[in-house]
Write a protein that holds these residues in place. Structure first.
Motif, mmCIF file in Angstrom:
data_model
loop_
_atom_site.group_PDB
_atom_site.id
_atom_site.type_symbol
_atom_site.label_atom_id
_atom_site.label_comp_id
_atom_site.label_asym_id
_atom_site.label_seq_id
_atom_site.Cartn_x
_atom_site.Cartn_y
_atom_site.Cartn_z
ATOM 1 N N VAL A 101 0.835 -1.203 0.000
ATOM 2 C CA VAL A 101 0.000 0.000 0.000
ATOM 3 C C VAL A 101 0.867 1.249 0.000
ATOM 4 O O VAL A 101 0.606 2.205 -0.736
ATOM 5 C CB VAL A 101 -0.946 -0.005 1.222
ATOM 6 C CG1 VAL A 101 -1.770 1.284 1.270
ATOM 7 C CG2 VAL A 101 -1.866 -1.215 1.186
ATOM 8 N N LEU A 102 1.924 1.245 0.807
ATOM 9 C CA LEU A 102 2.814 2.410 0.850
ATOM 10 C C LEU A 102 3.522 2.609 -0.488
ATOM 11 O O LEU A 102 3.696 3.755 -0.937
ATOM 12 C CB LEU A 102 3.850 2.236 1.970
ATOM 13 C CG LEU A 102 3.331 2.216 3.409
ATOM 14 C CD1 LEU A 102 4.498 2.141 4.387
ATOM 15 C CD2 LEU A 102 2.463 3.435 3.708
ATOM 16 N N ARG A 103 3.934 1.528 -1.119
ATOM 17 C CA ARG A 103 4.606 1.651 -2.427
ATOM 18 C C ARG A 103 3.664 2.270 -3.460
ATOM 19 O O ARG A 103 4.065 3.164 -4.227
ATOM 20 C CB ARG A 103 5.087 0.285 -2.900
ATOM 21 C CG ARG A 103 6.217 -0.302 -2.077
ATOM 22 C CD ARG A 103 6.802 -1.538 -2.738
ATOM 23 N NE ARG A 103 7.704 -2.241 -1.839
ATOM 24 C CZ ARG A 103 7.384 -3.334 -1.146
ATOM 25 N NH1 ARG A 103 6.177 -3.874 -1.298
ATOM 26 N NH2 ARG A 103 8.252 -3.911 -0.343
ATOM 27 N N GLU A 104 2.426 1.815 -3.493
ATOM 28 C CA GLU A 104 1.459 2.369 -4.437
ATOM 29 C C GLU A 104 1.170 3.829 -4.130
ATOM 30 O O GLU A 104 1.048 4.661 -5.041
ATOM 31 C CB GLU A 104 0.160 1.555 -4.391
ATOM 32 C CG GLU A 104 0.293 0.152 -4.954
ATOM 33 C CD GLU A 104 -1.023 -0.591 -4.935
ATOM 34 O OE1 GLU A 104 -2.069 0.056 -4.665
ATOM 35 O OE2 GLU A 104 -1.024 -1.808 -5.181
ATOM 36 N N LEU A 105 1.074 4.151 -2.847
ATOM 37 C CA LEU A 105 0.778 5.526 -2.444
ATOM 38 C C LEU A 105 1.923 6.461 -2.811
ATOM 39 O O LEU A 105 1.696 7.570 -3.323
ATOM 40 C CB LEU A 105 0.521 5.561 -0.941
ATOM 41 C CG LEU A 105 -0.222 6.759 -0.351
ATOM 42 C CD1 LEU A 105 -1.556 6.977 -1.045
ATOM 43 C CD2 LEU A 105 -0.422 6.551 1.143
ATOM 44 N N ALA A 106 3.159 6.046 -2.575
ATOM 45 C CA ALA A 106 4.316 6.874 -2.922
ATOM 46 C C ALA A 106 4.416 7.074 -4.426
ATOM 47 O O ALA A 106 4.706 8.179 -4.904
ATOM 48 C CB ALA A 106 5.596 6.233 -2.380
ATOM 49 N N ALA A 107 4.158 6.011 -5.182
ATOM 50 C CA ALA A 107 4.226 6.117 -6.641
ATOM 51 C C ALA A 107 3.120 7.024 -7.188
ATOM 52 O O ALA A 107 3.343 7.800 -8.122
ATOM 53 C CB ALA A 107 4.125 4.726 -7.265
ATOM 54 N N THR A 112 6.663 10.810 0.014
ATOM 55 C CA THR A 112 7.041 9.722 0.907
ATOM 56 C C THR A 112 5.801 9.216 1.653
ATOM 57 O O THR A 112 4.987 10.000 2.127
ATOM 58 C CB THR A 112 8.098 10.203 1.917
ATOM 59 O OG1 THR A 112 9.276 10.581 1.201
ATOM 60 C CG2 THR A 112 8.434 9.110 2.922
ATOM 61 N N ALA A 113 5.674 7.908 1.750
ATOM 62 C CA ALA A 113 4.548 7.289 2.451
ATOM 63 C C ALA A 113 5.079 6.521 3.659
ATOM 64 O O ALA A 113 6.067 5.783 3.543
ATOM 65 C CB ALA A 113 3.790 6.348 1.518
ATOM 66 N N THR A 114 4.441 6.700 4.809
ATOM 67 C CA THR A 114 4.902 6.039 6.029
ATOM 68 C C THR A 114 3.735 5.439 6.791
ATOM 69 O O THR A 114 2.579 5.851 6.644
ATOM 70 C CB THR A 114 5.649 7.017 6.969
ATOM 71 O OG1 THR A 114 4.747 8.067 7.353
ATOM 72 C CG2 THR A 114 6.863 7.618 6.297
ATOM 73 N N PHE A 115 4.068 4.470 7.638
ATOM 74 C CA PHE A 115 3.110 3.864 8.566
ATOM 75 C C PHE A 115 3.727 3.941 9.948
ATOM 76 O O PHE A 115 4.829 3.442 10.179
ATOM 77 C CB PHE A 115 2.835 2.404 8.190
ATOM 78 C CG PHE A 115 1.824 1.728 9.083
ATOM 79 C CD1 PHE A 115 0.480 1.786 8.793
ATOM 80 C CD2 PHE A 115 2.227 1.031 10.215
ATOM 81 C CE1 PHE A 115 -0.462 1.162 9.609
ATOM 82 C CE2 PHE A 115 1.303 0.406 11.039
ATOM 83 C CZ PHE A 115 -0.043 0.474 10.730
ATOM 84 N N GLN A 116 3.018 4.609 10.872
ATOM 85 C CA GLN A 116 3.533 4.793 12.220
ATOM 86 C C GLN A 116 2.556 4.241 13.243
ATOM 87 O O GLN A 116 1.343 4.171 12.984
ATOM 88 C CB GLN A 116 3.805 6.280 12.495
ATOM 89 C CG GLN A 116 4.846 6.882 11.557
ATOM 90 C CD GLN A 116 5.230 8.293 11.948
ATOM 91 O OE1 GLN A 116 5.221 8.663 13.118
ATOM 92 N NE2 GLN A 116 5.591 9.108 10.959
ATOM 93 N N VAL A 117 3.068 3.860 14.389
ATOM 94 C CA VAL A 117 2.246 3.354 15.480
ATOM 95 C C VAL A 117 2.512 4.179 16.726
ATOM 96 O O VAL A 117 3.533 4.852 16.840
ATOM 97 C CB VAL A 117 2.538 1.860 15.773
ATOM 98 C CG1 VAL A 117 2.171 0.996 14.577
ATOM 99 C CG2 VAL A 117 3.995 1.656 16.167
ATOM 100 N N ARG A 118 1.567 4.104 17.657
ATOM 101 C CA ARG A 118 1.719 4.823 18.915
ATOM 102 C C ARG A 118 2.400 3.928 19.936
ATOM 103 O O ARG A 118 1.995 2.780 20.154
ATOM 104 C CB ARG A 118 0.350 5.276 19.446
ATOM 105 C CG ARG A 118 0.459 6.072 20.749
ATOM 106 C CD ARG A 118 -0.881 6.642 21.188
ATOM 107 N NE ARG A 118 -0.735 7.388 22.432
ATOM 108 C CZ ARG A 118 -1.720 8.055 23.025
ATOM 109 N NH1 ARG A 118 -2.941 8.053 22.486
ATOM 110 N NH2 ARG A 118 -1.507 8.719 24.156
ATOM 111 N N ARG A 128 8.329 2.624 5.778
ATOM 112 C CA ARG A 128 8.496 3.882 5.051
ATOM 113 C C ARG A 128 8.911 3.587 3.611
ATOM 114 O O ARG A 128 9.774 2.724 3.379
ATOM 115 C CB ARG A 128 9.560 4.739 5.746
ATOM 116 C CG ARG A 128 9.873 6.083 5.086
ATOM 117 C CD ARG A 128 10.942 6.796 5.881
ATOM 118 N NE ARG A 128 11.376 8.034 5.242
ATOM 119 C CZ ARG A 128 10.865 9.222 5.501
ATOM 120 N NH1 ARG A 128 9.897 9.343 6.387
ATOM 121 N NH2 ARG A 128 11.317 10.309 4.896
ATOM 122 N N VAL A 129 8.298 4.273 2.681
ATOM 123 C CA VAL A 129 8.685 4.196 1.272
ATOM 124 C C VAL A 129 9.011 5.610 0.818
ATOM 125 O O VAL A 129 8.156 6.506 0.896
ATOM 126 C CB VAL A 129 7.570 3.593 0.401
ATOM 127 C CG1 VAL A 129 7.960 3.650 -1.073
ATOM 128 C CG2 VAL A 129 7.286 2.150 0.814
#
Length: 260
Positions: A101-107, A112-118, A128-129
């Motif tokens: 999902v991050l790769r598609e979003l960045a493209a 830059t697309a990232t996924f973060q947690v608390r 991160r992509v």
């Protein structure tokens, strides 16, 4: 007379698939979020299938252990599904679902697309992509920062799955120049069942480029990617979601960082 349709499966799902399998799956889906047991008529209404069709599928599901028929004639889910759930849990790797999902979003966005947690009062970048563009925001991984006024922190702090689902509109947060004067980002929360916050996904880049972009378009693309990921994680949004609500976080509105 039973007037339930024999063909409730939308055409887009029937192409290239097996209708009988989809009918059995729709019967299993009818147990989600419902009473522990369901009667034949209830299942027929929920699936929009004729009673004889439901009954034939129930016989096969019962034979395989996915459905149990009780003494009063009602049905409940069988232990075979618990075994499948445990197998899924053992084999599940979050990275396998988030990174595509991050790769598609960045493209698609060029950012830059990232996924973060608390992590208590901090946010941790798990995946991160990088942006495909030459000018981009660099970050050393892994990256742990305090929760602050940035869009990703606000998605982690203020996200509300039930509210978004009820109004059929996701909250997407936008911030610019808060954690860094050079960075702007849009973020939204990611959910798993039952309404459990799994993290937040964001797109970020140089503040001048992102701020001058089509923010509504970026928010819509981010929200759509988030809905797909939430569905994969077991928390699908309702059908007919409206365009997301873009919530702009200004420096004066941003809460102070939490005390450690």
């Amino acid at each position: 007379m039973d007037t339930c349709s024999e063909s409730p499966v939308p055409p887009k799902l029937r192409r290239g698939g097996i209708v009988a399998v989809e009918r059995s799956l729709s019967i299993l889906d009818a147990f989600m979020g419902a009473a522990p047991t369901r009667g034949l008529s209830e299942l027929a209404r929920a699936t929009r299938l004729a009673k004889p069709t439901v009954l034939r599928n129930l016989v096969s599901l019962e034979r395989s252990g996915y459905i149990v028929r009780l003494a009063d004639g009602r049905y409940q889910l069988g232990a075979r599904l618990l075994q499948l759930g445990e197998a899924y849990r053992a084999q599940f790797r979050l990275e396998d679902h988030v990174m595509p999902v991050l790769r598609e979003l960045a493209a698609a966005t060029g950012e830059t697309a990232t996924f973060q947690v608390r992590e208590q009062e901090h946010r941790l970048t798990l995946f991160r992509v990088e942006s495909p563009q030459v000018v981009r925001i660099a970050q050393v991984m892994p990256n742990l920062k305090p929760l602050d006024g940035t869009s990703i922190s606000q998605a982690l702090l203020r996200g509300d799955a039930a509210a978004d689902a009820a109004r059929r509109r996701q909250a997407v947060y936008f911030s610019a120049g808060l954690a860094s004067p050079q960075t702007a980002s849009l973020s939204t929360a990611i959910w798993g069942p039952p309404g459990q916050l799994r993290g937040a996904m964001s797109i970020s880049g140089p503040v001048m480029r992102v701020s001058s972009a089509d923010l509504d378009g970026l928010a819509a693309r981010l929200a759509a990617a988030a809905r797909g990921l939430c569905a994969t994680l077991g928390a699908p949004f309702p059908e007919g979601m409206q365009p997301p609500e873009l919530i702009r976080i200004s420096p004066s509105e941003a809460p102070p960082p939490h005390e450690p």
